[in-house]
Each structure stands twice: as structure tokens, then as C-alpha cells.
Design an enzyme around this catalytic site. Sequence first.
Site: not given
Ligand code: ATP
Length: 456
Positions: A99, A226, A325
Amino acid sequence: MSYTIEIKPETFMVESLTQSFGQAHIPSPLRVSFQTENFIEDGKDRILVDISLEGLLKASRPDNGKILFQPSTFELAGPREKIFWNPDNLKVAIVTCGGLAPGLNNVVQNLVTFLSDRYRVKNIYGVPFGYQGFTHDPLTKRFAFGWRRLDSLSVQNIDFEGGSVLGTGRGHSNPISIVDALMLRDINILFTIGGDGTLAGANAIHEEIKRRKVPIALIGIPKTIDNDVLWVSKTFGFESAVGKAVEALRCAQTEARSAFHGIGLVKIMGRNSGALTATAAVAMNDIDFVLVPEVPIRLDGQNGLLNAIVRKVIDKGYITIAVAEGAGQDLFPPSEIEKDASGNVKLKDIGKFLQKVITDEFKSRNIETTLKYIDPSYMLRSQTTSADDSVFCAKLGQNAVHAAMAGKTGCMIGYAHERFTHVPLAAVALGKKHLDVNEPLWLSVLAATGQPFQWK
Ligand code: ATP
Ligand code: MG
């Protein structure tokens, strides 16, 4: 900061390409502007992970009449006197995932200008729409999205906008295909900017790079409004988001104060951690109830939330409620779990739920009330960056470039005890950070609101 995860010294040993691909022998171009003593020395310049006395005592044990002291320590980030990469033909890629958060563009800008203006790196590429930007056809080698060439000029003023100029996205994190793409494009260094998911994805990419024994460095940069990433006490965007959350709380409170038995209710981002909600509530001072994922909510009964709300509205005349949330998800009847493209569980709307149960409670008791519900949601993350966050982004970007040029890999730029650090991605993937209800932030919330430690 106290950790529920067991921390061992070896958890924080950072990998370097110098371990497999030769020494860092190139004098840093920063030697012109830095005094020698300002360079960081590996092995020497480290800080404690846990600075509590309890942590120190846990790290020491008697050994043959002496005290053996083996605390866990972070490697400090910063410039090294010798660098691993020759900047001349170096190819660097940058990707932003997950995000939005205020400051993404500032970090991209700082990476690019620092790489090109200080380390003289000429080939820098922006990968569009997160990990999806690596999608390509293995046979034709054609990429689904064009990569953008970046230089100091092309990133000028991007910090004036919110969002990510590269585009961001969820899903598509197949490490095999991503490393194929990196090798097809001869990339030497990849910077991934994102939250816990992105960093877990980066760890999987790093493991695949190691399996292939190729010299590609991977540096993660934490992004989380967060505040749920381990080993970072603060990240960019948090302060900006707190500012916007406070605005929403102020509006809700104004509405509540101006109505008979008024109630203002604001839902604030925070899937796993109530840090943002708690911080905004403390900043506002006059908030009455703060509800976070870390503290289960009990609605009914003499000491339940609904009774407390009714009592406070009658006593004080109006109240304001801040709810994260991710709070109270167990209040919803069990149903099929829905997930987003990255595998995150889609949360049920606790704000709307509370709006209904609170209104129903007042109706059932025949007490008049007016409830105004505000959900500022995406306004928190899509705004531009505060001055304080911009400074943080600059330092984060600079330290990520120093780490990469020194040959570091498989690590994230962490922040602990007001110092930037290198943290192995494997240590980041150990879990998510939560708000600790015994720590000063939550105790300030309890002091400011007077709400009970638990709803029972
Ligand atoms: P936010 O939660 O702040 O939006 P985030 O980096 O946690 O940021 P996600 O959408 O959960 O956002 O993940 C970002 C990217 O990382 C996505 O492309 C997702 O497919 C990949 N990803 C998430 N979790 C994993 C995991 N455990 N292993 C490999 N890739 C992952
Ligand atoms: Mg996440």
C-alpha cells in the site's frame, strides 16, 4: 522496546557479497567529503538490540568464575571506507510494493540522487507496480511493463506528490521469476521498498539469489504506517499519518461536542498494530476510548465497552472513540476468510459495526444520542510527507545506498535507539511488531482516557 521473540546474536549477522565474491577494495568516493573516522567499521560499530537491564542480564552468564557477556547487537548502517561495487557499469533497480505511505517518493528520490550524484552510478531503473513489474515471458524475454530509467533530473520534485511515481502493487511475488528477470536485465543491486509482506518477499528473492550463487545484492527499506515491522522503532509515513489521523479525530470531537450526547467515532489504519491509533489518540489528549487489535473488546456486561460508553456520555456530555481497523475482529460471526492478492486477510469493518451496536445500545436504553462516524482511511496514506518524515526518508535512502555499495545483501535498513542499522531479512521475517500494552505508549493511552487495561 521489549521483544517476545527470542533474540540470539547470530540472528543479526548480516550477509555480504564479500563473503563469496571477493573483497570490498574500491576506495569510497565519499572519502573526499568525509573524515576517515566517520566511516563505519564492520565488526566494531554495533549497538545493542535490547538496551534494558533485563536484556543485558539475560545476555550474560557465569563461565569458569567469570561473567561471559554475549548480547545481541545490530550492525550500524552508514558509509564504509571501501566499497564492493565499481559504479561504472553497475545496474540498479528500485521497486515499491504494497500500500501507499507518505514518503515513498522521497525515498526513491534519495536513492536515485545519492546513487548518481555521490557514488556516480549511471544505470538506475524503476520497476513499475511492485513485484508485478518483474513479470515477463521466459521464452520471448518480453516484460509486461516497461522499466523507467531514473536519474537526478527525472526524480526532481517527485517528493512534492503523494503516492509512488513508480506505481505499487500487491501479489506476483514469485522469487524464481523475479530472479530470472533480474538476471535477464543484468541487475546488480535491487532495492525493495515496502512493508512486512514486501520484506518477506525480498527474503524469498534473496534466498533464490543465494541458491543460484549469483552476485546480486538485495536491500530492503521498511515502509509501514501501521508500525508493524520488527526491529524498526519508527518508519517514514508514520508521523504524517498521525497528523492526518489527529485531524480526523479533531473533526469527530468537534461534531460530538456540538451535539447533545454526541459521539464521534474514527476508524484509523492499523491491521495488526494499534500504534498509529494510540499515538494519534495521545496527541489529541481528550479521547475517551482507544480500541486496538492488541486488546480484545468485550461489548456486554457491567464492565463491557457499551456500558462504559453510555456512562461516559451521560457523565461528560460527549465522547470521542478512536478504533484501529484491525481491532475487535473476533466480534464478527465466523465466515469464509477472504484474502487480497498478497494473501492478507480482508478485515471486517469494525467502524461500521461499532456505529451500529452503539446506536442500538442507546436506543434500547431509550437514551438520546447522535453518533458521527469518520473513516479517513486512504487519506492517511496518500498525502505528501511531513518535514520530519522527509528528513527520515533522506537518511533511510542514504543508508540503503551505503549498505548496497559496501556489498551488503539480504538485509533491511532498520532503526533502533535512534540509530540506523542493518537487519538480516530473515530476522525481519520472524514476525510482525505489535503494540506492547505494557510499554509507555499504551500506558499513556490508559492515563489519558481512563479506560480499563482490559475489557472484562
Ligand atoms: P502494507 O501492508 O503496508 O501495504 P506490504 O509490503 O505488507 O505493505 P503486501 O501487499 O502484503 O504489502 O505485500 C507486498 C508484496 O509482497 C506483494 O507483492 C506480495 O505478494 C508479497 N508478499 C507478501 N507476503 C509475502 C510472503 N510471505 N512471501 C513472499 N512474498 C510476499
Ligand atoms: Mg503488510
